[in-house]
Design a protein around this motif. Structure first.
Motif, PDB file in Angstrom:
ATOM      1  N   SER A   1       0.872  -1.179   0.000  1.00  0.00           N
ATOM      2  CA  SER A   1       0.000   0.000   0.000  1.00  0.00           C
ATOM      3  C   SER A   1       0.907   1.227   0.000  1.00  0.00           C
ATOM      4  O   SER A   1       1.949   1.247   0.669  1.00  0.00           O
ATOM      5  CB  SER A   1      -0.921   0.018   1.223  1.00  0.00           C
ATOM      6  N   PHE A   2       0.514   2.201  -0.768  1.00  0.00           N
ATOM      7  CA  PHE A   2       1.324   3.417  -0.898  1.00  0.00           C
ATOM      8  C   PHE A   2       0.411   4.624  -0.740  1.00  0.00           C
ATOM      9  O   PHE A   2      -0.388   4.933  -1.628  1.00  0.00           O
ATOM     10  CB  PHE A   2       2.028   3.438  -2.258  1.00  0.00           C
ATOM     11  N   GLU A   3       0.477   5.248   0.411  1.00  0.00           N
ATOM     12  CA  GLU A   3      -0.344   6.415   0.743  1.00  0.00           C
ATOM     13  C   GLU A   3      -1.833   6.125   0.580  1.00  0.00           C
ATOM     14  O   GLU A   3      -2.603   6.989   0.174  1.00  0.00           O
ATOM     15  CB  GLU A   3       0.064   7.621  -0.101  1.00  0.00           C
ATOM     16  N   GLU A   4      -2.254   4.917   0.944  1.00  0.00           N
ATOM     17  CA  GLU A   4      -3.672   4.565   0.850  1.00  0.00           C
ATOM     18  C   GLU A   4      -4.454   5.031   2.077  1.00  0.00           C
ATOM     19  O   GLU A   4      -5.508   5.638   1.953  1.00  0.00           O
ATOM     20  CB  GLU A   4      -3.834   3.045   0.693  1.00  0.00           C
TER      21      GLU A   4
ATOM     22  N   GLY B   1       1.839  10.054   2.853  1.00  0.00           N
ATOM     23  CA  GLY B   1       3.223   9.932   3.285  1.00  0.00           C
ATOM     24  C   GLY B   1       3.583   8.615   3.932  1.00  0.00           C
ATOM     25  O   GLY B   1       4.699   8.462   4.437  1.00  0.00           O
ATOM     26  N   ALA B   2       2.667   7.635   3.928  1.00  0.00           N
ATOM     27  CA  ALA B   2       2.931   6.340   4.567  1.00  0.00           C
ATOM     28  C   ALA B   2       2.847   5.211   3.549  1.00  0.00           C
ATOM     29  O   ALA B   2       2.033   5.245   2.622  1.00  0.00           O
ATOM     30  CB  ALA B   2       1.949   6.088   5.697  1.00  0.00           C
ATOM     31  N   ALA B   3       3.709   4.214   3.719  1.00  0.00           N
ATOM     32  CA  ALA B   3       3.719   3.057   2.828  1.00  0.00           C
ATOM     33  C   ALA B   3       3.925   1.793   3.655  1.00  0.00           C
ATOM     34  O   ALA B   3       4.450   1.839   4.771  1.00  0.00           O
ATOM     35  CB  ALA B   3       4.828   3.186   1.785  1.00  0.00           C
ATOM     36  N   ALA B   4       3.495   0.657   3.098  1.00  0.00           N
ATOM     37  CA  ALA B   4       3.649  -0.609   3.825  1.00  0.00           C
ATOM     38  C   ALA B   4       3.586  -1.783   2.855  1.00  0.00           C
ATOM     39  O   ALA B   4       3.002  -1.682   1.772  1.00  0.00           O
ATOM     40  CB  ALA B   4       2.565  -0.757   4.884  1.00  0.00           C
ATOM     41  N   LEU B   5       4.226  -2.880   3.249  1.00  0.00           N
ATOM     42  CA  LEU B   5       4.036  -4.153   2.561  1.00  0.00           C
ATOM     43  C   LEU B   5       3.803  -5.207   3.626  1.00  0.00           C
ATOM     44  O   LEU B   5       4.229  -5.063   4.779  1.00  0.00           O
ATOM     45  CB  LEU B   5       5.229  -4.520   1.684  1.00  0.00           C
ATOM     46  N   ALA B   6       3.089  -6.274   3.257  1.00  0.00           N
ATOM     47  CA  ALA B   6       2.722  -7.293   4.236  1.00  0.00           C
ATOM     48  C   ALA B   6       2.679  -8.663   3.584  1.00  0.00           C
ATOM     49  O   ALA B   6       2.496  -8.791   2.371  1.00  0.00           O
ATOM     50  CB  ALA B   6       1.363  -6.957   4.858  1.00  0.00           C
TER      51      ALA B   6
END
Length: 247
Positions: free
Chosen positions: A188-191, A195-200
């Motif tokens: 997810s990229f700024e969802e 300014g925040a991103a994540a992978l899982a």
């Protein structure tokens, strides 16, 4: 209303008051009453009972309430042999040291996900990850993992939620879940926030049952899409290793 129902209702209200402290350390009477939608007189009476049992403490100097020591006595008796938040913490710390970003563990609870464990990044600029926070299941890398490996009935329940954002196309979302199920990783990229991103990645037990979503999150200017692609195999492998640690 008979006496038994009144007793059950009082217990439910007392538990609602305790749950107010999942996101706040200290709260005043008015704040608590607002959160649980009860009159202050009712809340004051329930707080008195909780305080008498040691579940709540009141600071006389500020007239604020906080959790009492009896809560910690209960938490000390949690089964450490079965709790993934405890078992997987050392591996989460190793992953944090390897990638440098905040590592979190999420589970699904109804229509929400809950962060049950977190290891903060050592960078001065980082995403703060409070344990216990509840988040929706329609945005975020961990949400997609928890949705992708849920039963179709659960997926449909989330899709039919009145709070589902009109801006998210349900058919496209389902197609995305199908791809995630094949690749064992979501991004997810700024969802959820700018300014925040994540992978899982998913953590399965030895019976191939989904336990939790393992997440790496950080500022979008540091955790870029290219960087997340680079980290994907590392996170997937770590999630598989964690799954083998669960009985």
């Amino acid at each position: 209303m008979d006496e038994q129902k009144l007793t059950v209702r009082a217990v439910e209200r007392a538990l609602d008051i305790l749950l107010c402290f999942t996101e706040s350390t200290e709260l005043g009477l008015t704040e608590i009453a607002s959160k649980v939608s009860l009159h202050k007189s009712t809340v004051h009476r329930l707080l008195g009972s909780l305080e008498g049992r040691g579940f709540i403490l009141r600071d006389a100097s500020t007239d604020k309430y906080r959790l009492g020591f009896r809560i910690w006595e209960l938490s000390a008796n949690l089964s450490q042999t079965d709790d993934p938040a405890i078992i997987l913490l050392p591996e989460m710390e190793r992953l944090r040291d390897e990638l440098g970003e905040t590592i979190s563990l999420y589970i699904r609870d109804g229509k929400e996900r809950i962060r049950i464990q977190a290891v903060q990044s050592n960078h001065p600029i980082r995403r703060v990850a409070p344990v216990g926070v509840r988040l929706p299941l329609f945005v975020g890398a961990s949400s997609k993992i928890l949705m992708a490996y849920s039963d179709p009935e659960v997926q449909q329940m989330i899709l039919d939620d009145p709070d589902w954002p009109a801006s998210i196309d349900k058919e496209a979302f389902l197609r995305q879940l199908g791809e995630i199920g094949k690749r064992e990783v979501a991004t997810s990229f700024e969802e959820r926030e700018p300014g925040a991103a994540a992978l899982a990645a998913p953590i399965f037990d030895r019976d191939n049952k989904l336990i939790a979503a393992l997440s790496v999150s950080g500022p979008a200017n540091r955790l870029t899409m290219e960087k997340m692609q680079e980290y994907a195999d590392v996170v997937i492998e770590k999630a598989r290793r964690m799954g083998k640690m669960i009985r």
